[in-house]
Design a protein around this motif. Structure first.
Motif, PDB file in Angstrom:
ATOM      1  N   LEU A  60       0.947 -34.419   9.591  1.00  0.00           N
ATOM      2  CA  LEU A  60       1.629 -35.625   9.138  1.00  0.00           C
ATOM      3  C   LEU A  60       1.694 -36.574  10.327  1.00  0.00           C
ATOM      4  O   LEU A  60       2.255 -36.223  11.371  1.00  0.00           O
ATOM      5  CB  LEU A  60       3.033 -35.281   8.654  1.00  0.00           C
ATOM      6  CG  LEU A  60       3.938 -36.442   8.268  1.00  0.00           C
ATOM      7  CD1 LEU A  60       3.360 -37.183   7.061  1.00  0.00           C
ATOM      8  CD2 LEU A  60       5.334 -35.940   7.962  1.00  0.00           C
ATOM      9  N   HIS A  61       1.084 -37.749  10.222  1.00  0.00           N
ATOM     10  CA  HIS A  61       1.059 -38.720  11.311  1.00  0.00           C
ATOM     11  C   HIS A  61       2.096 -39.817  11.058  1.00  0.00           C
ATOM     12  O   HIS A  61       2.259 -40.268   9.925  1.00  0.00           O
ATOM     13  CB  HIS A  61      -0.331 -39.359  11.431  1.00  0.00           C
ATOM     14  CG  HIS A  61      -1.374 -38.401  11.877  1.00  0.00           C
ATOM     15  ND1 HIS A  61      -1.689 -38.226  13.199  1.00  0.00           N
ATOM     16  CD2 HIS A  61      -2.157 -37.538  11.188  1.00  0.00           C
ATOM     17  CE1 HIS A  61      -2.625 -37.308  13.313  1.00  0.00           C
ATOM     18  NE2 HIS A  61      -2.933 -36.868  12.103  1.00  0.00           N
ATOM     19  N   PHE A  62       2.761 -40.256  12.113  1.00  0.00           N
ATOM     20  CA  PHE A  62       3.700 -41.370  12.011  1.00  0.00           C
ATOM     21  C   PHE A  62       3.785 -42.059  13.358  1.00  0.00           C
ATOM     22  O   PHE A  62       3.405 -41.503  14.389  1.00  0.00           O
ATOM     23  CB  PHE A  62       5.078 -40.909  11.523  1.00  0.00           C
ATOM     24  CG  PHE A  62       5.669 -39.767  12.293  1.00  0.00           C
ATOM     25  CD1 PHE A  62       6.600 -39.988  13.284  1.00  0.00           C
ATOM     26  CD2 PHE A  62       5.295 -38.458  12.013  1.00  0.00           C
ATOM     27  CE1 PHE A  62       7.149 -38.938  13.994  1.00  0.00           C
ATOM     28  CE2 PHE A  62       5.845 -37.392  12.721  1.00  0.00           C
ATOM     29  CZ  PHE A  62       6.770 -37.636  13.702  1.00  0.00           C
ATOM     30  N   ASN A  63       4.243 -43.315  13.339  1.00  0.00           N
ATOM     31  CA  ASN A  63       4.403 -44.052  14.591  1.00  0.00           C
ATOM     32  C   ASN A  63       5.668 -44.886  14.517  1.00  0.00           C
ATOM     33  O   ASN A  63       6.165 -45.193  13.432  1.00  0.00           O
ATOM     34  CB  ASN A  63       3.166 -44.900  14.905  1.00  0.00           C
ATOM     35  CG  ASN A  63       2.922 -45.975  13.889  1.00  0.00           C
ATOM     36  OD1 ASN A  63       3.645 -46.964  13.855  1.00  0.00           O
ATOM     37  ND2 ASN A  63       1.910 -45.797  13.044  1.00  0.00           N
ATOM     38  N   TYR A  64       6.179 -45.232  15.697  1.00  0.00           N
ATOM     39  CA  TYR A  64       7.423 -45.996  15.790  1.00  0.00           C
ATOM     40  C   TYR A  64       7.522 -46.611  17.180  1.00  0.00           C
ATOM     41  O   TYR A  64       6.801 -46.212  18.092  1.00  0.00           O
ATOM     42  CB  TYR A  64       8.638 -45.106  15.495  1.00  0.00           C
ATOM     43  CG  TYR A  64       8.725 -43.877  16.362  1.00  0.00           C
ATOM     44  CD1 TYR A  64       9.437 -43.893  17.557  1.00  0.00           C
ATOM     45  CD2 TYR A  64       8.104 -42.696  15.988  1.00  0.00           C
ATOM     46  CE1 TYR A  64       9.516 -42.774  18.357  1.00  0.00           C
ATOM     47  CE2 TYR A  64       8.180 -41.562  16.778  1.00  0.00           C
ATOM     48  CZ  TYR A  64       8.892 -41.606  17.958  1.00  0.00           C
ATOM     49  OH  TYR A  64       8.972 -40.493  18.745  1.00  0.00           O
ATOM     50  N   GLU A  65       8.412 -47.582  17.319  1.00  0.00           N
ATOM     51  CA  GLU A  65       8.610 -48.238  18.617  1.00  0.00           C
ATOM     52  C   GLU A  65       9.703 -47.550  19.419  1.00  0.00           C
ATOM     53  O   GLU A  65      10.627 -46.966  18.860  1.00  0.00           O
ATOM     54  CB  GLU A  65       8.954 -49.715  18.431  1.00  0.00           C
ATOM     55  CG  GLU A  65       7.745 -50.534  18.069  1.00  0.00           C
ATOM     56  CD  GLU A  65       7.935 -52.022  18.308  1.00  0.00           C
ATOM     57  OE1 GLU A  65       8.748 -52.416  19.163  1.00  0.00           O
ATOM     58  OE2 GLU A  65       7.236 -52.786  17.633  1.00  0.00           O
ATOM     59  N   ALA A  66       9.547 -47.647  20.734  1.00  0.00           N
ATOM     60  CA  ALA A  66      10.530 -47.094  21.661  1.00  0.00           C
ATOM     61  C   ALA A  66      10.619 -48.017  22.872  1.00  0.00           C
ATOM     62  O   ALA A  66       9.699 -48.773  23.158  1.00  0.00           O
ATOM     63  CB  ALA A  66      10.113 -45.695  22.101  1.00  0.00           C
ATOM     64  N   VAL A  67      11.749 -47.956  23.565  1.00  0.00           N
ATOM     65  CA  VAL A  67      11.930 -48.706  24.808  1.00  0.00           C
ATOM     66  C   VAL A  67      12.495 -47.761  25.860  1.00  0.00           C
ATOM     67  O   VAL A  67      13.150 -46.769  25.547  1.00  0.00           O
ATOM     68  CB  VAL A  67      12.867 -49.928  24.642  1.00  0.00           C
ATOM     69  CG1 VAL A  67      12.274 -50.957  23.703  1.00  0.00           C
ATOM     70  CG2 VAL A  67      14.241 -49.511  24.172  1.00  0.00           C
ATOM     71  N   THR A  68      12.210 -48.088  27.124  1.00  0.00           N
ATOM     72  CA  THR A  68      12.792 -47.348  28.237  1.00  0.00           C
ATOM     73  C   THR A  68      13.501 -48.336  29.154  1.00  0.00           C
ATOM     74  O   THR A  68      13.046 -49.458  29.348  1.00  0.00           O
ATOM     75  CB  THR A  68      11.735 -46.575  29.043  1.00  0.00           C
ATOM     76  OG1 THR A  68      10.745 -47.484  29.510  1.00  0.00           O
ATOM     77  CG2 THR A  68      11.082 -45.493  28.214  1.00  0.00           C
ATOM     78  N   TYR A  69      14.631 -47.888  29.684  1.00  0.00           N
ATOM     79  CA  TYR A  69      15.403 -48.656  30.650  1.00  0.00           C
ATOM     80  C   TYR A  69      15.637 -47.756  31.858  1.00  0.00           C
ATOM     81  O   TYR A  69      16.020 -46.604  31.701  1.00  0.00           O
ATOM     82  CB  TYR A  69      16.771 -49.063  30.084  1.00  0.00           C
ATOM     83  CG  TYR A  69      16.711 -49.795  28.772  1.00  0.00           C
ATOM     84  CD1 TYR A  69      16.502 -51.178  28.731  1.00  0.00           C
ATOM     85  CD2 TYR A  69      16.868 -49.115  27.570  1.00  0.00           C
ATOM     86  CE1 TYR A  69      16.457 -51.850  27.520  1.00  0.00           C
ATOM     87  CE2 TYR A  69      16.823 -49.780  26.357  1.00  0.00           C
ATOM     88  CZ  TYR A  69      16.617 -51.151  26.342  1.00  0.00           C
ATOM     89  OH  TYR A  69      16.564 -51.804  25.139  1.00  0.00           O
ATOM     90  N   VAL A  70      15.411 -48.280  33.041  1.00  0.00           N
ATOM     91  CA  VAL A  70      15.624 -47.514  34.267  1.00  0.00           C
ATOM     92  C   VAL A  70      16.784 -48.139  35.028  1.00  0.00           C
ATOM     93  O   VAL A  70      16.794 -49.342  35.277  1.00  0.00           O
ATOM     94  CB  VAL A  70      14.354 -47.504  35.151  1.00  0.00           C
ATOM     95  CG1 VAL A  70      14.603 -46.736  36.434  1.00  0.00           C
ATOM     96  CG2 VAL A  70      13.171 -46.938  34.387  1.00  0.00           C
ATOM     97  N   TYR A  79      16.103 -43.825  27.096  1.00  0.00           N
ATOM     98  CA  TYR A  79      14.995 -43.943  26.160  1.00  0.00           C
ATOM     99  C   TYR A  79      15.609 -44.143  24.777  1.00  0.00           C
ATOM    100  O   TYR A  79      16.502 -43.379  24.376  1.00  0.00           O
ATOM    101  CB  TYR A  79      14.182 -42.647  26.219  1.00  0.00           C
ATOM    102  CG  TYR A  79      13.268 -42.384  25.065  1.00  0.00           C
ATOM    103  CD1 TYR A  79      11.962 -42.861  25.072  1.00  0.00           C
ATOM    104  CD2 TYR A  79      13.671 -41.621  23.978  1.00  0.00           C
ATOM    105  CE1 TYR A  79      11.109 -42.600  24.020  1.00  0.00           C
ATOM    106  CE2 TYR A  79      12.828 -41.353  22.935  1.00  0.00           C
ATOM    107  CZ  TYR A  79      11.544 -41.845  22.952  1.00  0.00           C
ATOM    108  OH  TYR A  79      10.705 -41.582  21.910  1.00  0.00           O
ATOM    109  N   GLU A  80      15.182 -45.186  24.072  1.00  0.00           N
ATOM    110  CA  GLU A  80      15.649 -45.415  22.706  1.00  0.00           C
ATOM    111  C   GLU A  80      14.439 -45.573  21.799  1.00  0.00           C
ATOM    112  O   GLU A  80      13.460 -46.221  22.177  1.00  0.00           O
ATOM    113  CB  GLU A  80      16.520 -46.663  22.620  1.00  0.00           C
ATOM    114  CG  GLU A  80      17.829 -46.534  23.357  1.00  0.00           C
ATOM    115  CD  GLU A  80      18.730 -47.737  23.157  1.00  0.00           C
ATOM    116  OE1 GLU A  80      19.882 -47.530  22.763  1.00  0.00           O
ATOM    117  OE2 GLU A  80      18.257 -48.862  23.394  1.00  0.00           O
TER     118      GLU A  80
END
Length: 136
Positions: A60-70, A79-80
């Motif tokens: 099952l393939h899926f994709n989504y957005e994420a962001v990183t803050y340092v 990581y969100e």
């Protein structure tokens, strides 16, 4: 609904190497056992392409957005991500020693109760595999 839990990993790498792997999401995706690949969208934003193995060799393939803050003051990483209908927030903090790094993850998942359990299991299993692969 919201669920919180923590994980801890001992990684046989110096602190700078571990932090570098977690801030470079493309490299992180290369090591992550559930990621096909990661697209860098710029400014700390990424599109993650993942898969879940199903019976009979199906995926099952899926994709989504994420962001990183340092946080440059203490070296922590936030990581969100927003898989469909869910929200994941992972705060990584570190204790570094010359030969190893202790990684502490505080994880928050928001979404439908049944999916939270599935996602928690996937995170626990994949992150145990992921951090075990951070070897010299």
């Amino acid at each position: 609904m919201e669920h919180r839990f923590s994980l801890q990993h001992e990684v046989p790498q110096p602190l700078e190497v571990v932090q570098g792997m977690l801030t470079d999401m493309v490299a992180f995706g290369d090591l992550h056992p559930l990621m096909d690949h990661v697209e860098n969208l710029g400014q700390g934003r990424y599109r993650l392409h993942e898969f879940k193995c199903l019976p009979f060799g199906l995926k099952l393939h899926f994709n989504y957005e994420a962001v990183t803050y340092v946080d440059t003051d203490n070296g922590s990483i936030l990581y969100e991500a927003w898989p469909k209908g869910m929200q994941i927030a992972i705060s990584f903090t570190f204790t570094g020693e010359p030969e190893k790094t202790l990684v502490h993850e505080d994880i928050r998942i928001r979404g439908l109760p049944g999916f939270i359990g599935i996602l928690k299991k996937a995170i626990v299993e994949s992150h145990s595999t992921l951090f075990a692969s951070f070897t010299l």
